[in-house]
Design a protein around this motif. Sequence first.
Motif, PDB file in Angstrom:
ATOM      1  N   THR A 196       0.823  -1.203   0.000  1.00  0.00           N
ATOM      2  CA  THR A 196       0.000   0.000   0.000  1.00  0.00           C
ATOM      3  C   THR A 196       0.862   1.260   0.000  1.00  0.00           C
ATOM      4  OG1 THR A 196      -0.111   0.012   2.427  1.00  0.00           O
ATOM      5  CG2 THR A 196      -1.874  -1.134   1.268  1.00  0.00           C
ATOM      6  N   GLU A 197       2.172   1.087   0.224  1.00  0.00           N
ATOM      7  CA  GLU A 197       3.052   2.252   0.365  1.00  0.00           C
ATOM      8  C   GLU A 197       4.447   1.925  -0.138  1.00  0.00           C
ATOM      9  OE1 GLU A 197       3.209   4.666   4.260  1.00  0.00           O
ATOM     10  OE2 GLU A 197       5.102   3.580   4.319  1.00  0.00           O
ATOM     11  N   LEU A 198       5.064   2.917  -0.773  1.00  0.00           N
ATOM     12  CA  LEU A 198       6.474   2.826  -1.159  1.00  0.00           C
ATOM     13  C   LEU A 198       7.226   3.892  -0.395  1.00  0.00           C
ATOM     14  CD1 LEU A 198       7.157   2.645  -5.022  1.00  0.00           C
ATOM     15  CD2 LEU A 198       7.416   0.842  -3.304  1.00  0.00           C
ATOM     16  N   LYS A 199       8.349   3.503   0.217  1.00  0.00           N
ATOM     17  CA  LYS A 199       9.185   4.487   0.916  1.00  0.00           C
ATOM     18  C   LYS A 199      10.490   4.660   0.171  1.00  0.00           C
ATOM     19  CE  LYS A 199       9.321   5.392   5.537  1.00  0.00           C
ATOM     20  NZ  LYS A 199       9.282   5.097   6.989  1.00  0.00           N
ATOM     21  N   PHE A 200      10.630   5.810  -0.451  1.00  0.00           N
ATOM     22  CA  PHE A 200      11.858   6.059  -1.205  1.00  0.00           C
ATOM     23  C   PHE A 200      13.011   6.258  -0.241  1.00  0.00           C
ATOM     24  CE2 PHE A 200       8.531   7.926  -4.064  1.00  0.00           C
ATOM     25  CZ  PHE A 200       8.608   6.940  -5.034  1.00  0.00           C
ATOM     26  N   ASP A 201      14.069   5.500  -0.425  1.00  0.00           N
ATOM     27  CA  ASP A 201      15.233   5.632   0.444  1.00  0.00           C
ATOM     28  C   ASP A 201      15.881   6.999   0.260  1.00  0.00           C
ATOM     29  OD1 ASP A 201      17.031   3.887   2.276  1.00  0.00           O
ATOM     30  OD2 ASP A 201      18.440   5.013   1.021  1.00  0.00           O
ATOM     31  N   ARG A 202      16.560   7.449   1.305  1.00  0.00           N
ATOM     32  CA  ARG A 202      17.123   8.787   1.222  1.00  0.00           C
ATOM     33  C   ARG A 202      18.232   8.896   0.188  1.00  0.00           C
ATOM     34  NH1 ARG A 202      18.400   7.603   6.485  1.00  0.00           N
ATOM     35  NH2 ARG A 202      20.566   7.101   6.912  1.00  0.00           N
ATOM     36  N   ILE A 203      18.739   7.768  -0.277  1.00  0.00           N
ATOM     37  CA  ILE A 203      19.749   7.808  -1.335  1.00  0.00           C
ATOM     38  C   ILE A 203      19.160   8.428  -2.619  1.00  0.00           C
ATOM     39  CG2 ILE A 203      19.432   5.572  -2.497  1.00  0.00           C
ATOM     40  CD1 ILE A 203      22.620   5.359  -1.643  1.00  0.00           C
ATOM     41  N   LEU A 204      17.845   8.276  -2.806  1.00  0.00           N
ATOM     42  CA  LEU A 204      17.179   8.877  -3.973  1.00  0.00           C
ATOM     43  C   LEU A 204      16.657  10.283  -3.689  1.00  0.00           C
ATOM     44  CD1 LEU A 204      15.063   5.803  -5.177  1.00  0.00           C
ATOM     45  CD2 LEU A 204      17.196   6.689  -6.169  1.00  0.00           C
ATOM     46  N   ILE A 205      16.631  10.655  -2.416  1.00  0.00           N
ATOM     47  CA  ILE A 205      15.992  11.910  -2.008  1.00  0.00           C
ATOM     48  C   ILE A 205      17.023  12.998  -1.710  1.00  0.00           C
ATOM     49  CG2 ILE A 205      14.563  12.972  -0.212  1.00  0.00           C
ATOM     50  CD1 ILE A 205      13.065  11.072  -2.171  1.00  0.00           C
ATOM     51  N   LYS A 206      18.116  12.573  -1.080  1.00  0.00           N
ATOM     52  CA  LYS A 206      19.170  13.506  -0.685  1.00  0.00           C
ATOM     53  C   LYS A 206      19.650  14.314  -1.887  1.00  0.00           C
ATOM     54  CE  LYS A 206      22.630  14.980   1.942  1.00  0.00           C
ATOM     55  NZ  LYS A 206      22.280  16.212   2.673  1.00  0.00           N
ATOM     56  N   ASP A 207      19.559  15.646  -1.778  1.00  0.00           N
ATOM     57  CA  ASP A 207      20.016  16.561  -2.832  1.00  0.00           C
ATOM     58  C   ASP A 207      19.236  16.447  -4.142  1.00  0.00           C
ATOM     59  OD1 ASP A 207      21.899  17.735  -1.212  1.00  0.00           O
ATOM     60  OD2 ASP A 207      23.484  16.325  -1.788  1.00  0.00           O
ATOM     61  N   ILE A 208      18.017  15.965  -4.037  1.00  0.00           N
ATOM     62  CA  ILE A 208      17.208  15.811  -5.259  1.00  0.00           C
ATOM     63  C   ILE A 208      17.039  17.149  -5.990  1.00  0.00           C
ATOM     64  CG2 ILE A 208      14.956  16.064  -4.060  1.00  0.00           C
ATOM     65  CD1 ILE A 208      13.879  13.943  -6.055  1.00  0.00           C
ATOM     66  N   ARG A 210      19.102  19.281  -6.773  1.00  0.00           N
ATOM     67  CA  ARG A 210      20.145  19.583  -7.761  1.00  0.00           C
ATOM     68  C   ARG A 210      20.716  18.325  -8.410  1.00  0.00           C
ATOM     69  NH1 ARG A 210      25.118  19.057  -5.074  1.00  0.00           N
ATOM     70  NH2 ARG A 210      25.001  19.169  -2.814  1.00  0.00           N
ATOM     71  N   ASP A 211      19.962  17.248  -8.319  1.00  0.00           N
ATOM     72  CA  ASP A 211      20.430  15.998  -8.924  1.00  0.00           C
ATOM     73  C   ASP A 211      19.403  15.533  -9.954  1.00  0.00           C
ATOM     74  OD1 ASP A 211      20.967  13.319  -9.559  1.00  0.00           O
ATOM     75  OD2 ASP A 211      21.873  12.928  -7.594  1.00  0.00           O
ATOM     76  N   ALA A 212      19.712  15.813 -11.225  1.00  0.00           N
ATOM     77  CA  ALA A 212      18.748  15.559 -12.296  1.00  0.00           C
ATOM     78  C   ALA A 212      18.383  14.078 -12.393  1.00  0.00           C
ATOM     79  CB  ALA A 212      19.304  16.056 -13.637  1.00  0.00           C
ATOM     80  N   ARG A 213      19.334  13.221 -12.098  1.00  0.00           N
ATOM     81  CA  ARG A 213      19.041  11.788 -12.222  1.00  0.00           C
ATOM     82  C   ARG A 213      18.092  11.324 -11.130  1.00  0.00           C
ATOM     83  NH1 ARG A 213      22.336   9.705 -16.220  1.00  0.00           N
ATOM     84  NH2 ARG A 213      21.976   7.540 -15.636  1.00  0.00           N
ATOM     85  N   SER A 214      18.298  11.815  -9.906  1.00  0.00           N
ATOM     86  CA  SER A 214      17.333  11.500  -8.836  1.00  0.00           C
ATOM     87  C   SER A 214      15.952  12.027  -9.195  1.00  0.00           C
ATOM     88  CB  SER A 214      17.771  12.129  -7.505  1.00  0.00           C
ATOM     89  OG  SER A 214      18.936  11.504  -7.028  1.00  0.00           O
ATOM     90  N   GLN A 215      15.922  13.220  -9.761  1.00  0.00           N
ATOM     91  CA  GLN A 215      14.636  13.809 -10.150  1.00  0.00           C
ATOM     92  C   GLN A 215      13.907  12.912 -11.146  1.00  0.00           C
ATOM     93  OE1 GLN A 215      15.428  17.804 -11.542  1.00  0.00           O
ATOM     94  NE2 GLN A 215      16.398  18.389  -9.600  1.00  0.00           N
ATOM     95  N   SER A 216      14.649  12.414 -12.131  1.00  0.00           N
ATOM     96  CA  SER A 216      14.019  11.563 -13.141  1.00  0.00           C
ATOM     97  C   SER A 216      13.539  10.245 -12.538  1.00  0.00           C
ATOM     98  CB  SER A 216      15.013  11.256 -14.271  1.00  0.00           C
ATOM     99  OG  SER A 216      15.400  12.448 -14.896  1.00  0.00           O
ATOM    100  N   ILE A 217      14.379   9.672 -11.679  1.00  0.00           N
ATOM    101  CA  ILE A 217      14.005   8.380 -11.087  1.00  0.00           C
ATOM    102  C   ILE A 217      12.755   8.538 -10.225  1.00  0.00           C
ATOM    103  CG2 ILE A 217      14.718   6.613  -9.416  1.00  0.00           C
ATOM    104  CD1 ILE A 217      17.632   7.072 -10.509  1.00  0.00           C
ATOM    105  N   ILE A 218      12.740   9.581  -9.387  1.00  0.00           N
ATOM    106  CA  ILE A 218      11.574   9.789  -8.523  1.00  0.00           C
ATOM    107  C   ILE A 218      10.335  10.106  -9.363  1.00  0.00           C
ATOM    108  CG2 ILE A 218      10.557  11.330  -6.779  1.00  0.00           C
ATOM    109  CD1 ILE A 218      12.456   9.246  -5.591  1.00  0.00           C
ATOM    110  N   ALA A 219      10.500  10.911 -10.407  1.00  0.00           N
ATOM    111  CA  ALA A 219       9.346  11.227 -11.265  1.00  0.00           C
ATOM    112  C   ALA A 219       8.763   9.950 -11.875  1.00  0.00           C
ATOM    113  CB  ALA A 219       9.759  12.208 -12.366  1.00  0.00           C
ATOM    114  N   GLY A 220       9.648   9.102 -12.391  1.00  0.00           N
ATOM    115  CA  GLY A 220       9.185   7.865 -13.009  1.00  0.00           C
ATOM    116  C   GLY A 220       8.555   6.916 -12.007  1.00  0.00           C
ATOM    117  N   MET A 221       9.244   6.720 -10.879  1.00  0.00           N
ATOM    118  CA  MET A 221       8.726   5.791  -9.875  1.00  0.00           C
ATOM    119  C   MET A 221       7.436   6.310  -9.251  1.00  0.00           C
ATOM    120  SD  MET A 221      10.391   3.111 -10.037  1.00  0.00           S
ATOM    121  CE  MET A 221       9.156   2.455  -8.917  1.00  0.00           C
ATOM    122  N   ALA A 222       7.364   7.631  -9.074  1.00  0.00           N
ATOM    123  CA  ALA A 222       6.149   8.210  -8.487  1.00  0.00           C
ATOM    124  C   ALA A 222       4.955   7.980  -9.419  1.00  0.00           C
ATOM    125  CB  ALA A 222       6.349   9.699  -8.213  1.00  0.00           C
ATOM    126  N   ASN A 223       5.206   8.074 -10.720  1.00  0.00           N
ATOM    127  CA  ASN A 223       4.114   7.808 -11.660  1.00  0.00           C
ATOM    128  C   ASN A 223       3.642   6.370 -11.563  1.00  0.00           C
ATOM    129  OD1 ASN A 223       3.546  10.290 -12.737  1.00  0.00           O
ATOM    130  ND2 ASN A 223       5.162  10.145 -14.293  1.00  0.00           N
TER     131      ASN A 223
END
Length: 283
Positions: A196-208, A210-223
């Motif tokens: 029922t829930e996904l918890k994104f690890d801080r490795i994907l969140i830290k400095d998001i 200014r980190d374009a790759r984290s932004q893309s990964i989170i955008a995709g996974m969030a979708n």
Amino acid sequence: DDNLFLTEITRLLDLPQDIIDNKSSLPLIDIITGLAHNQFCAFYQPIYDLRQGKAVQIEALARWRHPTMGILGPNQFIGMLEHEGFISLLTHRIVQTGLDLLIRGPDTQDLRLSINLSRRLLDDREFLDWLVEQVESRGLAFDRIVLEITETMAFTNFGHTLATLLRLRMRGFELSLDDFGTGHTTLEHIKNLPLTELKFDRILIKDIHRDARSQSIIAGMANIARELGLRMVAEGIDNPQDLDFLCAHHPDIELQGFLLCKPVPAEELGRHLFPSCQSSRRA
Ligand code: C2E
Ligand code: MG
Ligand code: MG
Ligand code: MG
């Protein structure tokens, strides 16, 4: 002497002999004594929904009030407890105090409670039956209890894990995949586990911010998570820029991190149910 006592306990409990050779600064004997003297407790870290401007969930995080070393975190003892089979003793305590906190209110009456479950407990039918009974006997709604499992856990013996999780989900528990992004989750797992829930690890969140790759990964996974109807939590929010970024781009991701609130003792929780730090972009 301690070593003799430990040898004796090892024998009585039929534990592997090698634990007495453990040269850790916190040998098992200290932990057993700590459990016996009720030195373990949970701190609680709120998880906020900034659209509502308040905490919607609290995560119970194990702490040891060590008589001489102060407050110790799980990294200093969970591994050993887990290895030696004492994790259920600790988790019993964490569950009981956490559930009591949910009904004691008044501040906690709308909150969900997250409990971290170790692999061993997911395979422990007796523990899981006990857990169900604890929730039921307090008259709590099962969907207020979020059981957090980690990615690595979901893999070993997948068929059995799946059956257990289905049973827990059918009972009404919420199920969260913790530390998502650090393990080996495949889309097959995301597809088949009754999460029922996904918890994104801080490795994907830290400095998001200014980190374009984290932004893309989170955008995709969030979708993907949205399509599947999963709630999302981002852990490790520790700077205002990341907070701003997530609020602006993913307001539906719930937030947890030191910037918003550190894990605190139950008594202090009431003061932290509204975030002390708001995104500057929020109206
Ligand atoms: P977790 O479940 O991923 O919990 C989040 C960890 O991140 C917590 O560490 C929390 O204090 C920390 N954290 C939260 N916000 C921030 C932040 O902004 N920055 C940084 N750097 N860290 C942040 P903690 O309490 O030391 O717990 C570590 C791990 O121990 C937990 O990771 C969880 O896997 C495990 N754990 C904690 N309590 C229990 C328990 O009762 N049972 C079991 N089996 N495991 C537990
Ligand atoms: Mg967790
Ligand atoms: Mg986590
Ligand atoms: Mg983590």
